[in-house]
Design a protein around this motif. Structure first.
Motif, mmCIF file in Angstrom:
data_model
loop_
_atom_site.group_PDB
_atom_site.id
_atom_site.type_symbol
_atom_site.label_atom_id
_atom_site.label_comp_id
_atom_site.label_asym_id
_atom_site.label_seq_id
_atom_site.Cartn_x
_atom_site.Cartn_y
_atom_site.Cartn_z
ATOM 1 N N ILE A 164 -5.001 -23.609 21.651
ATOM 2 C CA ILE A 164 -4.883 -22.300 21.583
ATOM 3 C C ILE A 164 -5.140 -22.015 20.071
ATOM 4 N N ALA A 165 -5.716 -21.264 19.726
ATOM 5 C CA ALA A 165 -5.839 -20.625 18.139
ATOM 6 C C ALA A 165 -4.523 -19.977 17.821
ATOM 7 N N VAL A 166 -4.157 -19.848 16.589
ATOM 8 C CA VAL A 166 -2.790 -19.190 16.173
ATOM 9 C C VAL A 166 -3.036 -18.375 15.003
ATOM 10 N N PHE A 167 -2.881 -17.173 15.043
ATOM 11 C CA PHE A 167 -3.279 -16.749 13.405
ATOM 12 C C PHE A 167 -1.914 -16.245 12.971
ATOM 13 N N LEU A 168 -1.480 -16.698 11.630
ATOM 14 C CA LEU A 168 -0.369 -16.230 10.986
ATOM 15 C C LEU A 168 -0.248 -15.150 10.172
ATOM 16 N N GLY A 169 -1.011 -14.240 10.298
ATOM 17 C CA GLY A 169 -1.073 -13.080 9.540
ATOM 18 C C GLY A 169 -2.060 -12.960 8.555
ATOM 19 N N ASP A 170 -2.045 -11.776 7.887
ATOM 20 C CA ASP A 170 -2.940 -11.262 6.787
ATOM 21 C C ASP A 170 -4.208 -11.474 7.340
ATOM 22 N N LEU A 171 -4.806 -10.835 8.468
ATOM 23 C CA LEU A 171 -6.130 -10.910 8.696
ATOM 24 C C LEU A 171 -6.862 -9.931 7.878
ATOM 25 N N THR A 172 -6.439 -9.152 7.264
ATOM 26 C CA THR A 172 -7.457 -8.049 6.546
ATOM 27 C C THR A 172 -6.909 -8.150 5.096
ATOM 28 N N ASP A 173 -7.521 -7.123 4.422
ATOM 29 C CA ASP A 173 -7.508 -6.970 2.988
ATOM 30 C C ASP A 173 -8.270 -7.690 1.968
ATOM 31 N N ARG A 174 -8.738 -7.250 1.036
ATOM 32 C CA ARG A 174 -9.480 -8.092 -0.134
ATOM 33 C C ARG A 174 -10.768 -8.653 0.221
ATOM 34 N N TYR A 231 -0.355 2.290 7.529
ATOM 35 C CA TYR A 231 -1.372 3.178 7.190
ATOM 36 C C TYR A 231 -1.698 3.910 8.379
ATOM 37 N N LEU A 232 -2.054 2.947 9.546
ATOM 38 C CA LEU A 232 -2.778 3.634 10.605
ATOM 39 C C LEU A 232 -1.845 4.414 11.415
ATOM 40 N N ILE A 233 -0.711 4.332 11.236
ATOM 41 C CA ILE A 233 0.316 5.323 12.134
ATOM 42 C C ILE A 233 0.712 6.436 11.308
ATOM 43 N N GLY A 234 -0.093 6.488 10.014
ATOM 44 C CA GLY A 234 0.193 7.814 9.261
ATOM 45 C C GLY A 234 1.169 7.920 8.458
ATOM 46 N N ARG A 235 1.919 6.548 8.035
ATOM 47 C CA ARG A 235 2.943 6.547 6.853
ATOM 48 C C ARG A 235 2.349 6.788 5.409
ATOM 49 N N ASN A 236 3.069 7.193 4.666
ATOM 50 C CA ASN A 236 2.653 7.219 3.285
ATOM 51 C C ASN A 236 2.803 5.808 2.619
ATOM 52 N N VAL A 237 1.767 5.082 2.617
ATOM 53 C CA VAL A 237 1.574 3.784 1.762
ATOM 54 C C VAL A 237 0.573 3.935 0.442
ATOM 55 N N MET A 238 0.857 2.905 -0.515
ATOM 56 C CA MET A 238 -0.064 3.008 -1.566
ATOM 57 C C MET A 238 -1.219 2.312 -1.201
ATOM 58 N N ILE A 239 -2.420 2.653 -1.471
ATOM 59 C CA ILE A 239 -3.709 2.111 -0.889
ATOM 60 C C ILE A 239 -4.177 1.339 -2.129
ATOM 61 N N LYS A 240 -3.675 0.008 -2.154
ATOM 62 C CA LYS A 240 -3.835 -0.738 -3.525
ATOM 63 C C LYS A 240 -3.531 -2.209 -2.858
ATOM 64 N N ASN A 241 -3.695 -3.332 -3.801
ATOM 65 C CA ASN A 241 -3.433 -4.480 -3.534
ATOM 66 C C ASN A 241 -4.129 -5.057 -2.513
ATOM 67 N N GLY A 242 -5.494 -4.540 -2.399
ATOM 68 C CA GLY A 242 -6.337 -5.238 -1.086
ATOM 69 C C GLY A 242 -6.554 -4.134 -0.138
ATOM 70 N N LEU A 243 -5.544 -3.526 0.248
ATOM 71 C CA LEU A 243 -5.694 -2.133 1.453
ATOM 72 C C LEU A 243 -6.676 -1.336 1.100
ATOM 73 N N GLU A 244 -7.289 -1.144 -0.034
ATOM 74 C CA GLU A 244 -8.207 -0.283 -0.284
ATOM 75 C C GLU A 244 -9.605 -0.875 0.154
ATOM 76 N N THR A 245 -9.777 -1.951 0.278
ATOM 77 C CA THR A 245 -11.020 -2.668 0.846
ATOM 78 C C THR A 245 -11.193 -2.374 2.405
ATOM 79 N N THR A 246 -9.920 -2.648 3.011
ATOM 80 C CA THR A 246 -9.806 -2.393 4.520
ATOM 81 C C THR A 246 -10.207 -0.838 4.768
ATOM 82 N N VAL A 247 -9.385 -0.081 3.859
ATOM 83 C CA VAL A 247 -9.587 1.420 4.224
ATOM 84 C C VAL A 247 -11.018 1.736 3.825
ATOM 85 N N GLU A 248 -11.679 1.332 2.971
ATOM 86 C CA GLU A 248 -13.160 1.643 2.619
ATOM 87 C C GLU A 248 -13.966 1.332 4.001
#
Length: 246
Positions: free
Chosen positions: A40-50, A84-101
């Motif tokens: 079984i493959a196990v993913f330990l987080g930080d799938l996205t960003d950058r 971000y996806l549920i509409g909270r006010n988060v700063m779109i930086k430190n990698g999140l900007e690439t996913t948002v784009e």
């Protein structure tokens, strides 16, 4: 004894993820992920960003986990994307900007599918995974022995960010205590979060974030074999992003 392949921080490195799954012997048949040896493959987080393909990584891992083909626990970047996806006010930086784009270029229907599936993945995920009758604990950034089996705000902060002090380095990175050297564990702890040039084995802990997004490698830890597999990154190498414990 159950058999797992714990995969380190992917950060949108979709091609490297598939290279590593192939190296580990996984078979992708349509939307299904399987292994001939019932691993079984196990993913330990930080799938996205950058990285270049965060949406593809999030889409596939969400699907595999929903189909019981894989396991997952969240990282700090997953937590921020969820907010971000549920509409909270988060700063779109430190990698999140690439996913948002990436998300901005999806059709409204595809955006909803990706968003809904990731929200479901995050909301149904445990903060950390206790596997093989607690012989193996998988967590994004680490855990203290007294936290295993517990859930609280303090536990969430530790498993997402590590043993942070509240202080920051000159470049803005949080100062973290070297928790892996400070505690003894009855379980084997597999984690990531802090990029290292090679897997760092300290006692019953191993850090397998070998900085794929910074041009290092994408690494998997195979349990119960305690062996390592890795594939080279296709991203530019950035030496200063790797943590040294010398």
């Amino acid at each position: 004894m159950e058999k797992y392949d714990v995969i380190g921080d992917i950060h949108g490195c979709y091609e490297e993820m598939n290279d590593l799954l192939n190296e580990l012997g996984y078979i992708q048949d349509g939307t299904q992920l399987s292994h001939p040896d019932d691993r079984i493959a196990v993913f330990l987080g930080d799938l996205t960003d950058r990285g270049p393909f965060s949406v593809k990584v999030a889409r596939d891992v969400s699907r595999w986990v929903k189909q019981n083909n894989a396991l997952y626990c969240p990282g700090n970047h997953c937590d921020k994307l969820y907010r971000y996806l549920i509409g909270r006010n988060v700063m779109i930086k430190n990698g999140l900007e690439t996913t948002v784009e990436e998300l901005k270029h999806l059709s409204s229907n595809e955006f909803k599918r990706v968003s809904d599936s990731f929200i479901e993945l995050y909301e149904q995920a445990p903060l950390y995974l206790q596997l093989d009758e607690d012989r193996l604990v998988v967590t994004h950034a680490g855990i203290r022995p007294d936290m295993i089996g517990k859930v609280s705000r303090q536990v969430k902060t530790f498993v997402l960010y590590g043993d942070i002090t509240g202080e920051t380095h000159e470049d803005g990175r949080p100062v973290r205590k070297d928790w892996a050297s400070n505690y003894s564990f009855d379980s084997f702890i597999t984690y990531g979060h802090t990029p290292v040039k090679k897997p760092r084995l300290i006692g019953e802990t191993i850090n397998i974030d070998t900085g794929c997004i910074f041009g290092g490698r994408l690494t998997a830890f195979r349990w119960p074999d305690k062996t390592l597999f890795s594939v080279p990154s296709k991203q530019p190498y950035i030496k200063e992003k790797f943590q040294s414990f010398d």
